[in-house]
Motif scaffolding. Structure first.
Motif: not given
Ligand code: ADP
Ligand code: MG
Length: 321
Positions: A58-67, A109-111, A183-197
């Motif tokens: 996992t990219a460190s940006f995404d780890i930071g976000w998800k943490t 996300l913090a900001d 692949l738009a659907d794959y990318e949508a799902l990938r972002l949901r896993l890595l960047r939960p809101i």
């Protein structure tokens, strides 16, 4: 503490937003915070371990976000306004590039939620990130798991199962978590896993409407089960009512998508209960937040979670709590 660690903490400190209620932040033995009078302090902690809570690549940006996201989600589920957090990092090495983009994700996300990082700890070891997040809520207004009432509707925000769908694709070797895909659907799902809101604004607004709430980190059935158990009631879910994204249905098909929605975790949507006379208000809230809110069932006398429409003995399955 080594020179490298000092430099690392300086890097992090430089990124932290200022708040008037932080009397003393990073740099002393502990932080001094000034909570608002008449409000409760809401405190939660969550740890993400490399290879366990996120794939190793996992990219460190995404780890930071998800943490931070998983912790903000817990505050959201309590109806709390985020205020402060600490960050304990165990790092196998302190590569400046890794830290910098971890911080990019974390502070994005913090900001957005005006939460200040006020301290932490840095050690060498297997990759592990642990946040303690603190928020505030007016007395008596916190959203709890143990306040569901018989007759309540059960609602969820957003769509369910997307993160679990992405994880399945990754496990099958069909999705690379570290890089975007065309692949738009794959990318949508990938972002949901890595960047939960984290549904912070929703949590704040729900204080006026909801009886009980939980964030969905372990799957709808499990987390709704916590509301049922803690409230001493049962829950009935209509599987046909589950909000499934077009991407999830498109990639996995309806049955597998539904299974992800019921049992998959990591979506960080909110599940809450509210009296039936709040339906119009909640539809209006959904519109004003531009976030779907879907009624998926009801709170009943009894215990555990039952799901209508699920394959099981007699097409009706009971899930013990
Ligand atoms: P101590 O040894 O007194 O526990 P440290 O030398 O570990 O303090 O840390 C110095 C300061 O840097 C403290 O204010 C601490 O809260 C902060 N800090 C250390 N690591 C982090 C981190 N990963 N994120 C934010 N603040 C940190
Ligand atoms: Mg000290």
């Amino acid at each position: 503490m080594s020179l490298a660690e000092f430099a690392l903490i300086d890097r992090i400190r430089a990124r932290t937003a200022e708040r008037e209620d932080v009397l003393l932040g990073i740099g002393d033995d502990a932080a001094l915070l000034q909570p608002r009078p008449n409000e409760h302090l809401v405190v939660t902690a969550d740890t993400l371990n490399g290879g366990v809570h996120f794939p190793d690549d996992t990219a460190s940006f995404d780890i930071g976000w998800k943490t931070l996201a998983v912790n903000l989600s817990d505050l959201a589920a309590m109806g709390a306004r985020p205020a402060w957090c600490t960050l304990a990092m165990s790092l196998p090495d302190a590569s400046p590039d890794w830290i910098e983009s971890f911080a990019d994700g974390f502070f994005a996300l913090a900001d957005e939620h005006a939460i200040a990082l006020v301290g932490g700890d840095t050690t060498r070891g297997p990759l592990s990130l642990s946040v303690t997040a603190m928020g505030q809520v007016a007395r008596g207004q916190a959203l709890r798991r143990d306040r569901a009432q018989v007759g309540d509707d059960i609602w969820v925000s957003g769509t369910l199962g997307d993160a679990a769908g992405a994880l399945q694709l990754w496990q099958r070797g069909e999705l690379n978590v570290a890089t975007a895909t065309l692949l738009a659907d794959y990318e949508a799902l990938r972002l949901r896993l890595l960047r939960p809101i984290p549904r912070v604004t929703l949590g704040l607004r729900l204080r006026a409407f909801a009886h009980a709430a939980v964030d969905i980190s372990d799957g709808l059935l499990a987390d709704l089960g916590h509301i049922a158990a803690r409230s001493g009631v049962g829950a009935e879910v209509d599987a046909d009512a589950l909000p499934l994204s077009a991407a999830l249905r498109g990639v996995l098909g309806r049955d597998a998508a539904r299974d992800c929605a019921l049992r998959g975790g990591d979506d960080y949507e909110l599940c809450f209960t509210a009296a039936a006379d709040q339906r119009d208000a909640l539809h209006a809230l959904a519109e004003s937040l531009r976030l779907p809110l879907t009624r998926i069932g009801r709170i009943v006398d009894g215990q555990g979670v039952q799901c209508e429409g699920e394959r099981g003995p007699g097409g009706y399955q009971h899930f013990a709590d």
